[in-house]
Design a protein around this motif. Sequence first.
Motif, short mmCIF file in Angstrom:
data_model
loop_
_atom_site.label_atom_id
_atom_site.label_comp_id
_atom_site.label_asym_id
_atom_site.label_seq_id
_atom_site.Cartn_x
_atom_site.Cartn_y
_atom_site.Cartn_z
N LEU A 175 0.82 -1.22 0.00
CA LEU A 175 0.00 0.00 0.00
C LEU A 175 0.85 1.27 0.00
N ALA A 176 2.14 1.16 0.37
CA ALA A 176 2.98 2.35 0.49
C ALA A 176 3.08 3.07 -0.85
N ALA A 177 2.71 4.34 -0.85
CA ALA A 177 2.73 5.12 -2.09
C ALA A 177 2.53 6.59 -1.75
N LEU A 178 3.00 7.44 -2.65
CA LEU A 178 2.54 8.83 -2.65
C LEU A 178 1.28 8.81 -3.50
N VAL A 179 0.13 8.97 -2.84
CA VAL A 179 -1.14 8.66 -3.50
C VAL A 179 -1.79 9.90 -4.08
N GLY A 180 -2.22 9.77 -5.33
CA GLY A 180 -3.01 10.81 -5.97
C GLY A 180 -2.22 11.66 -6.94
N ALA A 181 -2.92 12.13 -7.97
CA ALA A 181 -2.29 12.94 -9.02
C ALA A 181 -1.67 14.23 -8.49
N PRO A 182 -2.35 15.00 -7.60
CA PRO A 182 -1.77 16.28 -7.15
C PRO A 182 -0.46 16.10 -6.38
N LEU A 183 -0.42 15.11 -5.46
CA LEU A 183 0.79 14.90 -4.66
C LEU A 183 1.96 14.46 -5.54
N CYS A 184 1.68 13.61 -6.54
CA CYS A 184 2.74 13.13 -7.43
C CYS A 184 3.25 14.26 -8.32
N LYS A 185 2.36 15.15 -8.71
CA LYS A 185 2.78 16.31 -9.51
C LYS A 185 3.65 17.24 -8.68
N GLN A 186 3.33 17.35 -7.40
CA GLN A 186 4.07 18.22 -6.48
C GLN A 186 5.47 17.68 -6.20
N ASP A 187 5.60 16.33 -6.15
CA ASP A 187 6.88 15.70 -5.83
C ASP A 187 7.15 14.55 -6.80
N PRO A 188 7.46 14.86 -8.07
CA PRO A 188 7.63 13.79 -9.06
C PRO A 188 8.82 12.87 -8.77
N VAL A 189 9.87 13.41 -8.14
CA VAL A 189 11.03 12.57 -7.81
C VAL A 189 10.66 11.55 -6.73
N GLY A 190 9.98 12.04 -5.69
CA GLY A 190 9.51 11.14 -4.63
C GLY A 190 8.51 10.13 -5.17
N ALA A 191 7.63 10.60 -6.06
CA ALA A 191 6.62 9.70 -6.64
C ALA A 191 7.28 8.57 -7.42
N THR A 192 8.29 8.91 -8.20
CA THR A 192 8.97 7.89 -9.01
C THR A 192 9.72 6.90 -8.12
N SER A 193 10.39 7.39 -7.09
CA SER A 193 11.18 6.50 -6.23
C SER A 193 10.30 5.60 -5.37
N VAL A 194 9.15 6.11 -4.92
CA VAL A 194 8.27 5.32 -4.04
C VAL A 194 7.28 4.47 -4.85
N ASN A 195 6.59 5.12 -5.80
CA ASN A 195 5.49 4.45 -6.49
C ASN A 195 5.95 3.52 -7.61
N LEU A 196 7.14 3.77 -8.14
CA LEU A 196 7.62 2.94 -9.25
C LEU A 196 8.84 2.12 -8.83
N ASP A 197 9.95 2.81 -8.54
CA ASP A 197 11.22 2.10 -8.30
C ASP A 197 11.12 1.13 -7.11
N ALA A 198 10.57 1.60 -5.99
CA ALA A 198 10.49 0.75 -4.79
C ALA A 198 9.56 -0.44 -5.03
N GLN A 199 8.48 -0.22 -5.78
CA GLN A 199 7.52 -1.31 -6.03
C GLN A 199 8.15 -2.36 -6.96
N LEU A 200 8.86 -1.89 -7.99
CA LEU A 200 9.50 -2.83 -8.91
C LEU A 200 10.59 -3.63 -8.19
N ALA A 201 11.32 -2.97 -7.28
CA ALA A 201 12.35 -3.66 -6.51
C ALA A 201 11.73 -4.72 -5.59
N LEU A 202 10.58 -4.38 -5.01
CA LEU A 202 9.88 -5.33 -4.13
C LEU A 202 9.45 -6.56 -4.93
N VAL A 203 8.86 -6.33 -6.09
CA VAL A 203 8.40 -7.45 -6.93
C VAL A 203 9.58 -8.34 -7.32
N LYS A 204 10.70 -7.71 -7.65
CA LYS A 204 11.90 -8.46 -8.06
C LYS A 204 12.44 -9.32 -6.92
#
Length: 313
Positions: free
Chosen positions: A78-107
């Motif tokens: 469930l860990a994520a920066l949730v929602g379009a406005p928050l991700c737009k405000q912090d795109p670097v954090g959004a990418t590291s939490v919502n994408l990179d960390a999730q892909l690493a977890l799956v791997k």
Amino acid sequence: MSCHNILVTGGAGYLGSILVPELLRAGHRVTVLDNFLFKQTSLNHCVADPNFDVVRGDVRDQALVKSLLAKADIVIPLAALVGAPLCKQDPVGATSVNLDAQLALVKALAPSQRVLMPITNSGYGIGEAGKFCTEDSPMRPLSLYGIHKVEVEKAVLDHGNAISFRLATVFGMSPRMRLDLLVNDFTYRAVNDRFIVLFEGHFKRNYIHVRDVARTFLHGIDNFETMKGRPYNVGLSEANLSKIELCARIKAHVPDFVVLEAPVGEDPDKRDYIVSNERLEATGWRPAYALDTGLAELVKGYRMIRNSVYSNV
């Protein structure tokens, strides 16, 4: 029903604060990883349960995540920066939490470990008028949040031992409340401001109560073998509503709520679609909380809450 060791990342958030107590009630052993970004105390009532454990940490800490995965049968990320406005405000954090960390977890998962992954149905973007989006509809995410979620869903389903839940816009009271979700936001404005200015009020989307989302995860755990390997839309089939229609439903609970439509201006979250939940319903799942049940609950809740600390942005 067999009990499992379940790792819930972001388990102290809006959804996790409802889901974790339900998992414990069902007899599972639950470990929560959360960074407590919002200083929330939403799991205080769980600490007396010997089947509950909690770790303060960051989902981007791969060594920590791997150590927690070693003890888990099931992972609910469930860990994520949730929602379009928050991700737009912090795109670097959004990418590291919502994408990179999730892909690493799956791997890092072993083939036997099960995953139940929440995805947003905002991945459908703008649908065709009068045509329901099914799980086979093309994904056209418009926001960074939606783009990341669609990519993570593919990786999770490629893992093989996974279910993806494409969540409608969630609403309802939670111990870690969010006021920025559409239904929660509109109802808050109705109760406190008595008016709202709508942009693109004809845009439609689907809705689902936060407690029904928690029930969906429990349903997925109990029916995992027959449901795995597929995405499922999770929403109220009776609630494919435009923003104007939603406001009319809120007005029934707050009669002096005034709705003004703006001829100019744009909604930053541009999704517009109706959704079919038939695939999930065919597995025997049914929602237990109607939209009006949630609205009545929110009106009561907002007699207690008047603070922007309950938003993500």
